[in-house]
Design an enzyme around this catalytic site. Structure first.
Site, PDB file in Angstrom:
ATOM      1  N   SER A   1      -0.335 -46.758  26.433  1.00  0.00           N
ATOM      2  CA  SER A   1       0.130 -47.578  27.546  1.00  0.00           C
ATOM      3  C   SER A   1      -0.927 -48.650  27.818  1.00  0.00           C
ATOM      4  CB  SER A   1       0.318 -46.682  28.771  1.00  0.00           C
ATOM      5  OG  SER A   1       0.785 -47.409  29.873  1.00  0.00           O
ATOM      6  N   LYS A   2      -0.605 -49.615  28.619  1.00  0.00           N
ATOM      7  CA  LYS A   2      -1.597 -50.608  29.042  1.00  0.00           C
ATOM      8  C   LYS A   2      -1.050 -51.343  30.251  1.00  0.00           C
ATOM      9  CE  LYS A   2      -5.658 -52.227  27.706  1.00  0.00           C
ATOM     10  NZ  LYS A   2      -6.704 -51.486  26.997  1.00  0.00           N
ATOM     11  N   GLY A   3      -1.961 -51.833  31.091  1.00  0.00           N
ATOM     12  CA  GLY A   3      -1.515 -52.590  32.257  1.00  0.00           C
ATOM     13  C   GLY A   3      -2.339 -53.843  32.426  1.00  0.00           C
TER      14      GLY A   3
END
Ligand code: NAD
Length: 477
Positions: free
Chosen positions: A106-108
């Site tokens: 995931s990444k934000g």
């Protein structure tokens, strides 16, 4: 594709994936399932600041849920966009699989210049962003666990953890909702330095294999190797500091936003960082080295090891042919574009790929998450028991020596080291070192054993895609 004809970061990662998966025996359906990004959530929210409402745009992308929780940092930069966040989320999937941390990718990101806001304003913005993600379970100890990335650090992670705890007052595992927290707020010793420390351990492992060192046209160990580092932030600073202070490397240039500092005799990394802290992040004016304004050009200077540790796409079609380093370790995510990777490989440059090189952060984040879930500091139960056992051995040896009139003397230095039980920091470093060595060996096995694999990046992808595929197959896909 951008104006220079370079592919987007996302396309670049996909092409690197394709290059590897072509060499694997996998159904096109599974291949496609692994490649695609599962979902990307975009949020726009307002915060009242300086008397008016400011609107911010943020993202949280989930690439693969073959294991949960999914994991990946939150980046604060004006350049953040969906394409970049998705590329970084995909890299997280492969990275976690390669270093065997039990997470999906995931990444934000938040489109913001963190330097444009003061601490209190940043707290309001971060808490609001976190609120938006928490209420959709995009931050959650069992589902999605962020960490720091460019532009964020311990401070932001502590705000996020507190925001989650406020919204989940009875969740006993609330602290495990995010990693990279300060030790006093549920963090773990050694997390701040972890990614840079991992870069150091990766290079140490590489230099243990003479055959691999020779492939880069180098010889000997790390001692005396000339290093150029780009980006003196969390990752670059720690990597350069440890390599110069502990392994005898010479940091001959540091490239930052405002140009580069050069010293063929080797820069004092700690001194430069202290200077930058006192001068609003600027290197210019540093008295003990030559400063040049064109930092980018310094990437092309001769050195033994190039360490890009700032941002993606810095080595591209435009400069790859002029890169003058036989070995590049990708401390940043995606610093080499797909096209540049091709050019460099043809030149015989050995590249230690990002998904391995900067995995120290997620590795120690994994330890922090485990610590939060087990609610006890590592080493607390066994440290003194270990010391007591070592004492017994030393006392017995000394007794035997006296009884037999042998006159053995254990050196005070040996005794001090031997009698010391492992505290949390020692255990974290041991776990990180083991992870970096094991993952490198898995990659190099593919690199050396397969005739159709001639670089470490493809080898890394083959190892990690294989593991992700296995996880999907066991789920019945
Ligand atoms: P950071 O914000 O702490 O540091 C980045 C540094 O790069 C800053 O000092 C900044 O001034 C400098 N910089 C920015 N633009 C530049 C430019 N054009 N030229 C030269 N220098 C420039 O960020 P970080 O956490 O050290 O992350 C750096 C890279 O490492 C990113 O690609 C990130 O995704 C990756 N990474 C970070 C972690 C982590 O634990 N922090 C883990 C894995 C990967």
């Amino acid at each position: 594709m951008d104006v220079s004809g370079e592919l987007s970061f996302r396309d670049s990662v996909d092409l690197m994936f394709n290059r590897a998966v072509k060499l694997m025996d996998m159904s096109p359906g599974l291949e496609q399932k692994i490649r695609v990004c599962n979902s990307t959530y975009t949020v726009r929210f307002g915060v009242r600041l300086r008397g008016k409402i400011e609107t911010f745009t943020g993202y949280r992308s989930v690439h693969s849920e073959h294991m949960e929780p999914v994991k990946g940092g939150i980046r604060y930069a004006l350049s953040v966009n969906q394409n970049e966040v998705e590329a970084l989320a995909a890299l997280m999937t492969y990275k976690c699989a390669l270093v065997e941390t039990p997470f999906g990718g995931s990444k934000g990101g938040l489109c913001i210049d963190p330097r444009a806001w003061d601490e209190h304003e940043l707290e309001l913005i971060t808490r609001r962003f976190a609120y938006e993600l928490i209420k959709r379970d995009l931050i959650h100890p069992a589902q999605n666990v962020p960490a720091p990335d460019m532009g964020t650090g311990e401070r932001e992670m502590a705000w996020i953890a507190d925001q989650f705890a406020r919204m989940n007052t009875t969740d006993i595992n609330a602290r495990a909702c995010v990693t990279g927290k300060p030790p006093h707020a549920g963090g773990i010793q050694g997390r701040v330095e972890a990614t840079g420390r991992g870069v150091q351990y990766a290079l140490r492992e590489f230099f243990r294999h003479k055959e691999d060192v020779a492939r880069a046209g180098l010889s000997g160990g790390l001692d005396g190797k000339r290093i150029i580092v780009q980006g003196l932030g969390n990752v670059g600073y720690h990597a350069a500091k440890f390599l110069s202070e502990e392994d005898g490397c010479k940091v001959v240039a540091i490239i930052e936003r405002d140009g580069a500092l050069l010293d063929p005799a080797g820069l004092n990394v700690e001194d430069v960082r202290q200077w930058m802290n006192r001068h609003d992040g600027q290197m210019a004016g540093y008295p003990d080295a030559k400063h040049v304004a064109d930092g980018k050009a310094v990437l092309e200077e001769a050195c033994d090891i190039l360490v890009p540790a700032a941002l993606e796409g810095v080595i591209n079609k435009g400069n790859a042919a002029r890169i003058n380093a036989p070995l590049i370790i990708e401390a940043a995510n995606g610093p080499i574009t797909f096209a540049a990777d091709e050019i460099l490989r043809q030149k015989g440059v050995v590249i230690i790929p990002d998904m391995y090189a900067n995995a120290g952060g997620v590795t120690v984040s994994y330890f922090e998450w485990v610590k939060n879930l087990s609610h006890i500091r590592f080493g607390r139960m066994q440290r003194r028991a270990e010391e007591a056992r070592s004492h017994l051995i030393v006392e017995e040896l000394e007794r035997l020596s006296a009884d037999q009139g042998l006159g053995w003397q254990l050196s005070p230095d040996f005794k001090e080291k031997f009698l010391q039980g492992s505290d949390e920091l020692a255990l974290v470093r041991s776990g990180l070192d083991d992870t970096m060595r094991t993952a490198y060996q898995a990659m190099r096995k593919v690199w050396h054993e397969r005739d159709d694999v001639d670089d470490l990046r493809v080898a890394a992808y083959i190892v990690s895609i294989g593991r992700v595929a296995q996880a999907y197959r066991s789920k019945g896909l």
